[in-house]
Design an enzyme around this catalytic site. Structure first.
Site, PDB file in Angstrom:
ATOM      1  N   LYS A  39       0.844  -1.207   0.000  1.00 27.98           N
ATOM      2  CA  LYS A  39       0.000   0.000   0.000  1.00 27.98           C
ATOM      3  C   LYS A  39       0.880   1.259   0.000  1.00 27.98           C
ATOM      4  CE  LYS A  39      -0.453  -0.383   4.992  1.00 27.98           C
ATOM      5  NZ  LYS A  39      -1.086   0.234   6.119  1.00 27.98           N
ATOM      6  N   TYR A  84      14.763  31.074   3.892  1.00 28.63           N
ATOM      7  CA  TYR A  84      13.639  31.832   4.450  1.00 28.63           C
ATOM      8  C   TYR A  84      13.794  32.058   5.950  1.00 28.63           C
ATOM      9  CZ  TYR A  84      10.945  30.965   0.162  1.00 28.63           C
ATOM     10  OH  TYR A  84      10.515  30.920  -1.118  1.00 28.63           O
TER      11      TYR A  84
HETATM   12  C1  LIG Z   1      -3.937  -4.069   8.519  1.00 28.34           C
HETATM   13  C2  LIG Z   1      -2.471  -4.043   8.287  1.00 28.34           C
HETATM   14  N1  LIG Z   1      -1.801  -5.187   8.192  1.00 28.34           N
HETATM   15  C3  LIG Z   1      -0.463  -5.212   7.973  1.00 28.34           C
HETATM   16  C4  LIG Z   1       0.262  -4.052   7.849  1.00 28.34           C
HETATM   17  C5  LIG Z   1       1.751  -4.119   7.645  1.00 28.34           C
HETATM   18  O1  LIG Z   1       2.411  -3.659   8.796  1.00 28.34           O
HETATM   19  P1  LIG Z   1       3.981  -3.462   8.826  1.00 28.34           P
HETATM   20  O2  LIG Z   1       4.311  -2.468   7.773  1.00 28.34           O
HETATM   21  O3  LIG Z   1       4.249  -2.949  10.195  1.00 28.34           O
HETATM   22  O4  LIG Z   1       4.592  -4.793   8.553  1.00 28.34           O
HETATM   23  C6  LIG Z   1      -0.399  -2.832   7.951  1.00 28.34           C
HETATM   24  C7  LIG Z   1       0.366  -1.585   7.880  1.00 28.34           C
HETATM   25  O5  LIG Z   1       0.145  -0.579   8.444  1.00 28.34           O
HETATM   26  C8  LIG Z   1      -1.801  -2.822   8.169  1.00 28.34           C
HETATM   27  O6  LIG Z   1      -2.483  -1.672   8.261  1.00 28.34           O
END
Ligand SMILES: Cc1ncc(COP(=O)(O)O)c(C=O)c1O
Length: 368
Positions: free
Chosen positions: A34, A261
């Site tokens: 993601k 700045y």
């Molecule tokens: C529901 C969920 N599962 C897994 C993960 C993966 O977590 P990590 O990046 O700490 O391994 C996330 C990341 O935020 C998440 O929101």
């Protein structure tokens, strides 16, 4: 030479996956890509993760599901986030599995799946204590799972949860969540032995084998970022991203000359200042003003003055061999020196996740 570039080391992503997979044994590794692979570029990192032993992918949003689903049509994909009705259509069309935790949403997904002419694979989410997405009532979770399994338009694919404190090694709350999930997962699995039980993120994988179940959803560690905010090498992880630019100009600064700045820095003595053409428009946060180092010619140079949208300034000292065109590294290694995303995060009082996610779309991601 590029103005600014994020160099992505896919070999590091492969190695990090292999490291996690060695920990996981039989359990599957689901690579979380993601937010454009935590800022590393989702497509390339997903491919590298699959090469490194991941067998599944996960995203948060419908548009991410569309992008990844299109590219990796034969890899099981889970969209983990909350979705609107329109987004449910997009996610089903993308061939992704969905998360659900409420009866009204279950009916909505079933109806949309029927309209699409095929069943939707769903993962029922138990809120074991994160206090975010998921249903906190074990009885309702069991009923939902039964309803999914009995619905011809749905396929019950998983029961899952997410930890709030897996990255806090002294947290007893992690064990409490695990105990709560254990009970619910065992009951659902007893009824539906084919489904996937999953709970662990990167931190959980590294801290407790009891959290691995059938699959782990790992993001941060894939990218060689340490879930515990320490040096990733301690966990055998290799950082996959370097944020690089170059010295565009080198200027003589007589004592008292100010940079940037608001004149937040003035040369204390006669010195040389380098101008590096990237700034908060690229994701270099303004809070790093007078509060970061940049590597040039293998040495740390303090970032001085205010971070502006397109430029930062660095103090090169009274004598310098630095020339325009020399590489400047904000995150990554140069010679013997290294600046970790964890170091930048500590200066910003945040976490490494936010540092790499913040690198903006203006910065091209290039394979090493
Ligand atoms: C529901 C969920 N599962 C897994 C993960 C993966 O977590 P990590 O990046 O700490 O391994 C996330 C990341 O935020 C998440 O929101």
């Amino acid at each position: 030479m590029e103005r600014a570039v994020a160099r992505i080391d896919y070999e590091a992503v492969r190695a990090n996956c292999a490291r996690l997979k060695a920990e996981l044994g039989e359990a599957e590794l689901c690579a979380v890509v993601k937010a454009d692979g935590y800022g590393h570029g989702a497509d390339g990192c997903a491919a590298a993760a699959l090469d490194g032993g991941a067998t599944r992918l996960a995203v948060a949003t419908a548009s991410e599901a569309e992008q990844i689903g299109r590219r990796f049509q034969h890899v099981p994909l889970l969209t983990m986030g909350a979705l609107t009705a329109e987004e449910v259509d997009a996610v089903i069309s993308a061939g992704s599995e969905l998360a659900l935790w409420r009866e009204d949403f279950r009916r909505l997904v079933a109806g949309r799946a029927r309209a699409h002419g095929h069943s939707a694979r769903v993962h029922v989410k138990f809120d074991s204590g994160m206090g975010r997405l998921g249903n906190p009532d074990p009885r309702e979770v069991l009923e939902l799972a039964r309803a999914c399994a009995a619905d011809p338009d749905l396929e019950l694919a998983g029961i899952w949860t997410h930890f709030a404190t897996a990255d806090e090694l002294d947290s007893a709350y992690f064990d409490e969540q695990l105990d709560r999930f254990e009970e619910v997962a065992a009951a659902v699995k007893a009824d539906h032995p084919q489904l996937l039980v999953h709970a662990a993120n990167s931190a959980a994988v590294l801290r407790d084998r009891g959290s691995h179940y059938d699959m782990a959803r790992c993001g941060v560690a894939l990218y060689g970022l340490d879930p515990f905010q320490r040096d990733p090498a301690e966990q055998g992880l290799v950082p996959a991203l370097a944020l690089c630019s170059h010295v565009a100009d080198v200027k003589r600064f007589p004592a008292g000359t100010s940079a940037g700045y608001g004149r937040k820095w003035k040369a204390p003595v006669d010195t040389w200042v380098g101008v590096v053409p990237l700034g908060y428009g690229d994701g270099v946060r303004r809070a790093l003003s007078n509060n970061a180092d940049v590597l040039v010619n293998g040495e740390r140079r303090p970032l001085v003055g205010t971070v502006s949208m397109d430029n930062i300034t660095i103090d090169l000292g009274p004598e310098t061999g630095v020339r325009p065109g020399d590489e400047a590294v904000l995150i990554g290694r140069q010679g013997e020196e290294q600046i970790l995303a964890e170091e930048v995060a500590a200066r910003l009082e945040t976490i490494n996740y936010e540092v790499t996610c913040a690198i903006s779309a203006r910065v091209p991601r290039r394979p090493v």
